[in-house]
Scaffold this motif. Structure first.
Motif, mmCIF file in Angstrom:
data_model
loop_
_atom_site.group_PDB
_atom_site.id
_atom_site.type_symbol
_atom_site.label_atom_id
_atom_site.label_comp_id
_atom_site.label_asym_id
_atom_site.label_seq_id
_atom_site.Cartn_x
_atom_site.Cartn_y
_atom_site.Cartn_z
ATOM 1 N N GLU B 138 58.633 94.062 15.398
ATOM 2 C CA GLU B 138 57.772 92.973 14.928
ATOM 3 C C GLU B 138 58.139 91.665 15.650
ATOM 4 O O GLU B 138 57.284 90.849 15.966
ATOM 5 C CB GLU B 138 57.927 92.813 13.415
ATOM 6 N N LEU B 139 59.415 91.470 15.924
ATOM 7 C CA LEU B 139 59.859 90.280 16.654
ATOM 8 C C LEU B 139 59.296 90.307 18.066
ATOM 9 O O LEU B 139 58.791 89.296 18.575
ATOM 10 C CB LEU B 139 61.388 90.214 16.681
ATOM 11 N N GLY B 140 59.351 91.470 18.705
ATOM 12 C CA GLY B 140 58.835 91.608 20.069
ATOM 13 C C GLY B 140 59.559 90.686 21.032
ATOM 14 O O GLY B 140 60.774 90.557 20.986
ATOM 15 N N GLU B 141 58.770 90.003 21.869
ATOM 16 C CA GLU B 141 59.354 89.110 22.875
ATOM 17 C C GLU B 141 59.401 87.671 22.395
ATOM 18 O O GLU B 141 59.766 86.764 23.131
ATOM 19 C CB GLU B 141 58.529 89.192 24.173
ATOM 20 N N LYS B 142 58.991 87.446 21.153
ATOM 21 C CA LYS B 142 58.945 86.068 20.643
ATOM 22 C C LYS B 142 60.357 85.563 20.374
ATOM 23 O O LYS B 142 61.236 86.345 20.013
ATOM 24 C CB LYS B 142 58.123 86.002 19.343
ATOM 25 N N PRO B 143 60.601 84.266 20.495
ATOM 26 C CA PRO B 143 61.940 83.757 20.149
ATOM 27 C C PRO B 143 62.253 83.896 18.655
ATOM 28 O O PRO B 143 63.390 84.169 18.286
ATOM 29 C CB PRO B 143 61.893 82.281 20.561
ATOM 30 N N PHE B 144 61.244 83.663 17.801
ATOM 31 C CA PHE B 144 61.422 83.806 16.361
ATOM 32 C C PHE B 144 60.259 84.623 15.818
ATOM 33 O O PHE B 144 59.267 84.831 16.515
ATOM 34 C CB PHE B 144 61.499 82.427 15.688
#
Lengths: 224, 219
Positions: B138-144
């Motif tokens: 769910e986090l994937g490549e996102k910082p948060f």
């Protein structure tokens, strides 16, 4: 631009009922998709891959799962007939009681229904303690939301139907009108309120379903 | 006295830490009171008669209980600074869904790891890693979790990271080996002062778990 609202549910799920009530109270048109949980549709699995459960609300193609999360989404998206109060403290209290309903009240009432002997007695004691808190919360109010049905009423509302079904099947009084007069009146007022009263699942079907669940539970506990 | 806030808490509680992070994000001054859970204060019992648990936030004398509910309350009252929930209703629903997922899974599985052995423990380890991998996905490549900014889901989950060392020690496994992106995310969160000042020291948590295991007779 049309709004497309779909609700994935089963005919008996108390959690789905919360969403049916909320949508109808707000006058939102929607399409119902009934699921057979023994044979879940590919769409259900696609829309709720994490829990694979109903209810799921799909709004313009985007799914939301978990009934209390869905209720808040509905309240924030369609502002008519607000379910949650405006004041942050009152909102926190509403969320608290809804969570208490799910975590403690439903659990203890289910145990009264499904267990036997000493476990059932203990569950009855726990239920009484839990319901006393709700009784206290009802002082001076017709509904948990005040004059109008609100978020907490919808969250707890299935009890207004389930409790009498369980009492009939098991032959035990769970809510005594003398000991819990306010909660008892709330159950009557809620069950008979417009919209709510038109959307209960058929009582005879519910009795058959829950009797079967109880029989299966008794059978599996005596054969182990 | 400025904001009239009291927090009733217990230092190892990952739930209490969520509230500390939220208060720090909003730059709020408050009185911190440590509870002895074997000897609960009259104030705790008065402010949370239903559950008798911490954390409890007391604002202008009125109690709010249940950590996620407290964090939402803080976010709504002090809405102009560092919003934790997004403003879009769909994004908010996703954030609430994932915070609820953390609540349903992580605490119980973690507890099973340090209280059981053999097959039960192996099953709990496997399930915990499975859940952390889902969160990592769910986090994937996102910082948060909600994108560029630290938010509600990050607050819900990051407080468990100071318990990871205890889980790993008693479960004999490495969370970083299985979920490297998630551990990278915990380190990113720890760069924020609100997080680093709110989380307990993992070694102290481990010492606390050692004491609990002795108390429960686990060996």
């Amino acid at each position: 631009m049309g709004e497309e609202v779909k609700l994935f549910r089963t005919w008996s799920s108390p959690f789905a009922l919360r969403i049916v009530w909320a949508l109808k109270i707000k006058g939102i048109e929607y399409e119902t998709v009934f699921e057979d949980l023994s044979n879940k549709s590919p769409l259900l699995l696609q829309y709720n891959p994490v829990h694979k459960k109903v209810p799921i609300l799909v709004h313009n193609g985007r799914p939301i799962a978990e009934s209390l999360v869905i209720l808040e989404y509905i309240d924030e998206t369609w502002k008519q007939g607000p379910l949650l109060p405006k004041d942050p403290y009152e909102r926190a209290m509403a969320r608290f009681w809804a969570k208490f309903g799910d975590d403690k009240v439903l659990t203890s009432i289910w145990s009264v229904f499904i267990k036997q002997g000493k476990e059932q007695e203990e569950a009855l004691v726990a239920t009484m303690e839990n319901l006393k808190f709700l009784e206290e919360e009802m002082k001076g109010k017709k509904f948990f939301g005040g004059e109008r049905i609100g978020y907490v009423d919808l969250a707890l509302g299935c009890l207004a139907n389930l409790i009498s079904i369980f009492e009939e099947i098991v032959g035990l009084k769970i809510v005594d009108e003398e000991k819990l007069p306010l909660f008892y009146s709330w159950m009557q007022n809620f069950a008979e309120a417009p919209i709510i009263r038109d959307n209960w699942p058929p009582r005879d079907k519910m009795i058959v379903k829950f009797q079967a669940l109880l029989d299966a539970a008794i059978a599996s506990s005596s054969s182990s | 006295m400025a904001d009239d806030i009291i927090l009733l808490d217990f230092w190892p509680s990952m739930f209490g830490m969520r509230v500390k992070i939220a208060l720090a994000e909003k730059d709020l001054k408050y009185e911190y009171r440590e509870e002895d859970l074997r000897n609960k204060s009259p104030l705790l019992l008065e402010m949370n008669p239903v559950h008798k648990k911490i954390p409890v936030l007391i604002h202008h004398g009125k109690p709010i209980c249940e950590s996620q509910i407290i964090v939402e309350y803080i976010d709504e009252v002090w809405k102009d600074k560092s919003p934790l929930l997004p403003s879009d209703p769909y994004e908010r629903a996703q954030a609430r869904f994932w915070a609820d997922y953390v609540d349903k899974k992580i605490f119980e599985l973690g507890r099973k790891i340090w209280t059981t052995k053999g097959e039960d423990q192996e099953a709990a380890k496997k399930e915990l890693i499975g859940c952390l991998k889902i969160l990592e996905g769910e986090l994937g490549e996102k910082p948060f979790f909600s994108g560029e900014n630290f938010g509600f889901v990050d607050v819900s989950l990051v407080t468990f990271s100071c318990w990871f060392y205890a889980y790993e020690r008693f479960g004999n496994f490495s969370i970083e080996a299985e979920c490297p992106k998630l551990i990278a995310w915990t380190k990113r969160c720890m760069q924020k002062e609100s997080v680093s000042s709110s989380l307990a020291d993992p070694f102290k948590i481990c010492g606390f778990v050692v004491l609990l295991r002795k108390k429960f007779g686990i060996e």
